[in-house]
Design a protein around this motif. Structure first.
Motif, PDB file in Angstrom:
ATOM      1  N   THR A 229       0.830  -1.199   0.000  1.00 11.41           N
ATOM      2  CA  THR A 229       0.000   0.000   0.000  1.00 11.41           C
ATOM      3  C   THR A 229       0.866   1.251   0.000  1.00 11.41           C
ATOM      4  OG1 THR A 229      -1.755  -1.158   1.162  1.00 11.41           O
ATOM      5  CG2 THR A 229      -1.797   1.234   1.269  1.00 11.41           C
TER       6      THR A 229
ATOM      7  N   THR B 281     -11.806  -4.824   3.397  1.00 10.88           N
ATOM      8  CA  THR B 281     -11.216  -5.356   2.167  1.00 10.88           C
ATOM      9  C   THR B 281     -12.206  -5.236   1.012  1.00 10.88           C
ATOM     10  OG1 THR B 281      -9.909  -6.894   3.463  1.00 10.88           O
ATOM     11  CG2 THR B 281     -10.113  -7.378   1.136  1.00 10.88           C
ATOM     12  N   TRP B 282     -13.469  -5.493   1.286  1.00  7.89           N
ATOM     13  CA  TRP B 282     -14.487  -5.368   0.241  1.00  7.89           C
ATOM     14  C   TRP B 282     -14.644  -3.904  -0.182  1.00  7.89           C
ATOM     15  CZ3 TRP B 282     -19.428  -3.085   0.210  1.00  7.89           C
ATOM     16  CH2 TRP B 282     -20.182  -3.371  -0.934  1.00  7.89           C
TER      17      TRP B 282
ATOM     18  N   ALA C 150     -12.443  -1.461   0.031  1.00 11.07           N
ATOM     19  CA  ALA C 150     -11.225  -0.948  -0.599  1.00 11.07           C
ATOM     20  C   ALA C 150     -10.722  -1.853  -1.726  1.00 11.07           C
ATOM     21  CB  ALA C 150     -10.144  -0.775   0.452  1.00 11.07           C
ATOM     22  N   SER C 151     -11.551  -2.781  -2.169  1.00 11.34           N
ATOM     23  CA  SER C 151     -11.097  -3.767  -3.157  1.00 11.34           C
ATOM     24  C   SER C 151     -10.723  -3.156  -4.500  1.00 11.34           C
ATOM     25  CB  SER C 151     -12.163  -4.845  -3.359  1.00 11.34           C
ATOM     26  OG  SER C 151     -13.336  -4.270  -3.887  1.00 11.34           O
ATOM     27  N   ALA C 152     -11.238  -2.010  -4.819  1.00 11.34           N
ATOM     28  CA  ALA C 152     -10.912  -1.379  -6.102  1.00 11.34           C
ATOM     29  C   ALA C 152      -9.515  -0.769  -6.104  1.00 11.34           C
ATOM     30  CB  ALA C 152     -11.944  -0.303  -6.430  1.00 11.34           C
ATOM     31  N   SER C 153      -8.907  -0.608  -4.936  1.00  8.08           N
ATOM     32  CA  SER C 153      -7.585   0.025  -4.902  1.00  8.08           C
ATOM     33  C   SER C 153      -6.600  -0.793  -4.079  1.00  8.08           C
ATOM     34  CB  SER C 153      -7.693   1.454  -4.368  1.00  8.08           C
ATOM     35  OG  SER C 153      -8.252   1.436  -3.068  1.00  8.08           O
TER      36      SER C 153
ATOM     37  N   MET D 282      -6.968  -5.338  -2.172  1.00  6.66           N
ATOM     38  CA  MET D 282      -6.446  -6.625  -2.664  1.00  6.66           C
ATOM     39  C   MET D 282      -5.140  -7.020  -1.977  1.00  6.66           C
ATOM     40  SD  MET D 282      -5.130  -5.468  -6.375  1.00  6.66           S
ATOM     41  CE  MET D 282      -4.230  -3.937  -6.530  1.00  6.66           C
TER      42      MET D 282
END
Length: 108
Positions: A33, A81-82, A84-87, A90
């Motif tokens: 990150t 996590t769900w 922020a999953s677009a950035s 993961m």
């Protein structure tokens, strides 16, 4: 992180190896990150509270003993996590999986 490790190793024989593995996976996710954040043109536009959630959630089961704490931390991490999953979410999926295993297998 150091306090969490010391607390884990001196916790009176209670094994929290899965939670400790989740902590190290979280550190790896935070490092990834950091690379993404460093590439941002304007870091002041980032939502820093959202970015700091994993740091708090991952260390909590190591500092506070109890199955409810581990399950709650895993649920919060799953939601984060769900979201922020677009950035950057993961990068924390391995950490989430280890937290789920810790919630299932570790005894208090």
């Amino acid at each position: 992180m150091t306090v969490a490790c010391v607390r884990t190793w001196t916790s009176g024989g209670v094994r929290r190896s899965w939670s400790l593995a989740a902590l190290f996976a979280g550190v790896l996710g935070a490092a990834c990150t950091g690379v993404v954040i460093a590439a941002q043109a304007d870091p002041s536009s980032l939502n820093w509270l959202l970015i700091l959630v994993p740091a708090v959630v991952v260390t909590l089961p190591l500092l506070v003993a109890g199955r409810a704490v581990r399950v709650g931390a895993a649920v919060v991490m799953a939601m984060w996590t769900w979201l922020a999953s677009a950035s950057i979410g993961m990068f924390f999926v391995p950490c989430l999986l280890l937290m789920l295993i810790a919630a299932k297998k570790e005894q208090t």
